[in-house]
Design a protein around this motif. Structure first.
Motif, short mmCIF file in Angstrom:
data_model
loop_
_atom_site.label_atom_id
_atom_site.label_comp_id
_atom_site.label_asym_id
_atom_site.label_seq_id
_atom_site.Cartn_x
_atom_site.Cartn_y
_atom_site.Cartn_z
N LYS A 174 0.83 -1.21 0.00
CA LYS A 174 0.00 0.00 0.00
C LYS A 174 0.86 1.26 0.00
N MET A 175 2.05 1.15 0.62
CA MET A 175 2.95 2.31 0.66
C MET A 175 3.84 2.39 -0.57
N GLY A 176 3.72 1.40 -1.46
CA GLY A 176 4.53 1.39 -2.68
C GLY A 176 5.99 1.08 -2.41
N LEU A 177 6.26 0.33 -1.33
CA LEU A 177 7.64 0.02 -0.96
C LEU A 177 7.99 -1.42 -1.33
N PRO A 178 9.12 -1.63 -2.01
CA PRO A 178 9.56 -3.02 -2.26
C PRO A 178 10.02 -3.65 -0.95
N LEU A 179 9.97 -4.99 -0.87
CA LEU A 179 10.30 -5.66 0.41
C LEU A 179 11.76 -5.49 0.82
N ASP A 180 12.64 -5.11 -0.14
CA ASP A 180 14.04 -4.91 0.28
C ASP A 180 14.24 -3.59 1.03
N LYS A 181 13.15 -2.82 1.15
CA LYS A 181 13.21 -1.62 2.01
C LYS A 181 12.50 -1.86 3.35
N VAL A 182 12.17 -3.11 3.61
CA VAL A 182 11.43 -3.44 4.82
C VAL A 182 12.31 -4.33 5.71
N VAL A 183 12.44 -3.97 6.98
CA VAL A 183 13.20 -4.81 7.91
C VAL A 183 12.29 -5.95 8.36
N LEU A 184 12.74 -7.18 8.15
CA LEU A 184 11.93 -8.36 8.47
C LEU A 184 12.66 -9.24 9.50
N THR A 185 12.04 -9.43 10.64
CA THR A 185 12.61 -10.32 11.65
C THR A 185 11.57 -11.33 12.14
N VAL A 186 10.36 -11.23 11.58
CA VAL A 186 9.24 -12.05 12.07
C VAL A 186 9.55 -13.56 11.97
N ALA A 187 10.30 -13.97 10.96
CA ALA A 187 10.60 -15.40 10.79
C ALA A 187 11.37 -15.95 12.00
N ASP A 188 12.29 -15.16 12.54
CA ASP A 188 13.15 -15.64 13.62
C ASP A 188 12.67 -15.27 15.01
N HIS A 189 11.84 -14.22 15.13
CA HIS A 189 11.43 -13.74 16.45
C HIS A 189 9.97 -14.04 16.78
N GLY A 190 9.13 -14.27 15.76
CA GLY A 190 7.69 -14.29 16.00
C GLY A 190 7.24 -12.90 16.41
N ASN A 191 6.04 -12.83 16.99
CA ASN A 191 5.50 -11.55 17.44
C ASN A 191 5.92 -11.33 18.89
N THR A 192 6.81 -10.35 19.10
CA THR A 192 7.28 -10.07 20.47
C THR A 192 6.62 -8.80 21.02
N SER A 193 5.44 -8.46 20.48
CA SER A 193 4.66 -7.33 20.97
C SER A 193 5.51 -6.05 21.02
N ALA A 194 5.56 -5.38 22.16
CA ALA A 194 6.26 -4.08 22.22
C ALA A 194 7.75 -4.19 21.96
N ALA A 195 8.30 -5.40 21.99
CA ALA A 195 9.73 -5.55 21.75
C ALA A 195 10.06 -5.68 20.26
N SER A 196 9.04 -5.89 19.43
CA SER A 196 9.35 -6.30 18.05
C SER A 196 10.01 -5.19 17.23
N ILE A 197 9.57 -3.95 17.38
CA ILE A 197 10.18 -2.87 16.59
C ILE A 197 11.61 -2.57 17.06
N PRO A 198 11.85 -2.40 18.37
CA PRO A 198 13.25 -2.15 18.75
C PRO A 198 14.16 -3.35 18.47
N LEU A 199 13.62 -4.56 18.51
CA LEU A 199 14.42 -5.73 18.10
C LEU A 199 14.80 -5.61 16.62
N ALA A 200 13.82 -5.31 15.79
CA ALA A 200 14.08 -5.21 14.35
C ALA A 200 15.06 -4.07 14.06
N LEU A 201 14.85 -2.94 14.74
CA LEU A 201 15.74 -1.78 14.57
C LEU A 201 17.17 -2.15 14.92
N SER A 202 17.34 -2.81 16.05
CA SER A 202 18.67 -3.13 16.54
C SER A 202 19.36 -4.15 15.64
#
Ligand code: UT7
Length: 324
Positions: free
Chosen positions: A264-292
């Motif tokens: 919807k944002m017109g962004l290719p997936l190589d501009k998206v940080v993806l950690t869901v495969a290895d972390h699952g949903n860690t709720s409030a920790a998921s974004i700072p985990l992905a950032l780090s």
């Protein structure tokens, strides 16, 4: 000149125990294939017995401080996002504060479930811009494995434990979207949707911690609709558009939600940080985990524009736009 909150360092910690999807196949009527194809999740980390949310938060905070070349003595306050506190009170943030050996500054928790880190980041930024603090540790830390119903295949396969942290520091900017640091935030809640995702226990109701309940398909629909809207609203507040975005750092709940939002944002997936495969949903920790994780891989370059977005129980959802 205006004050901006710039990320000086990030860090994360994941508990040692890794649980593959196959672990659930032995216990529930589910398959690795279903979990992978419906969610993108392959594995997650679970905290060890006795390991608490504050333990995870302390480990992540130490790494963030190191990477910011700061010590706990440099920090004016801690804002920690969690829905799985060690105790009903005091705040997990105060436990992290004590664990870091800090004797001054404020420390409190923010509870906005999966949107918690976005809310905490916006909150810390507002405090820095108001002159209440110069350096704030913002942490997302969770042990969702403690509130799972292990007989509910619709939820227990989705979540994991972990923590991520960033150090924000005040820096003068020109007030334009070229400034480094947090440029805008967009926060929303609608409590009429509280029954879509909640924990069925609590201090003033059952007196117990309770277990997570979710109408996943309804939350899914809200997520796809609301996440791209909040990201667009947040970008607009900074006079920016989708085209200015270098990185999307989304809440890691479901690969299909992330992909739909990026589309919807017109962004290719190589501009998206993806950690869901290895972390699952860690709720409030998921974004700072992905950032780090992405920061440690050296993926963000100075001056690049990052958008974070998340939705969770409440419903609560929001976005933060920042220049690295
Ligand atoms: O982070 C906070 C926000 N949370 C989210 O963003 C989560 C949002 N929701 C989701 O990610 C998805 O809705 C889920 C992954 C939870 C579920 O995916 P879905 O495509 O929405 O599936 P569904 O709930 O509509 O269920 C489809 C089928 C059902 O079977 P029937 O009724 O069609 O026979 C479920 O019982 O899949 C079944 N199912 C499973 N099958 C195998 C549900 N969980 C499982 C499972 N293994 N683990």
């Amino acid at each position: 000149m205006i004050r901006r909150s710039v990320i000086r360092g990030s860090g994360h910690y994941l508990p040692e125990r890794i649980v593959e999807n196959s672990w659930f196949e032995e216990r529930l009527e589910t398959t690795d294939e279903w979990i992978r194809s419906r969610t993108g999740i392959e594995r997650r980390h679970f905290a060890a017995e006795g390991q608490t949310t504050s333990d995870l938060g302390i480990r992540a905070a130490r790494v963030a401080l190191d990477r910011a070349s700061m010590t706990a003595a440099d920090i004016d306050g801690i804002v920690l996002a969690t829905s799985t506190p060690d105790l009903t009170f005091p705040a997990v943030a105060t436990m992290v504060q004590a664990g870091l050996g800090m004797k001054r500054g404020f420390a409190y928790d923010v509870q906005a479930v999966c949107a918690g880190f976005v809310f905490a980041l916006a909150n810390a930024d507002a405090m820095i811009r108001a002159g209440l603090a110069d350096r704030v540790l913002v942490i997302g830390a969770e042990t969702f494995s403690r509130i799972m119903d292990w007989t509910d295949r619709g939820t227990c396969v989705l979540f994991g434990d972990g923590a991520g942290a960033v150090v924000l520091e005040a820096q003068d900017g020109n007030g334009t979207s070229d400034d480094r640091g947090i440029l805008s935030a967009d926060l929303n809640s609608d409590g009429t949707y509280r029954d879509l995702l909640y924990v069925d226990g609590g201090v003033s109701s059952t007196g117990s911690a309770g277990q997570l309940r979710m109408q996943g398909n309804l939350v899914f629909r809200h997520a796809v609709e609301k996440l791209s809207k909040t990201a667009a609203a947040c970008l607009a507040k900074a006079n920016l558009t989708d085209q200015d975005v270098d990185w999307l750092v989304p809440h890691q709940a479901n690969l299909r939600i992330i992909t739909a939002t990026a589309q919807k944002m017109g962004l290719p997936l190589d501009k998206v940080v993806l950690t869901v495969a290895d972390h699952g949903n860690t709720s409030a920790a998921s974004i700072p985990l992905a950032l780090s994780v992405a920061d440690q891989e050296g993926r963000f370059k100075p001056g690049q524009l990052l958008v974070t977005e998340a939705i969770g129980g409440g419903l609560s959802w929001g976005s933060v736009v920042l220049r690295w």
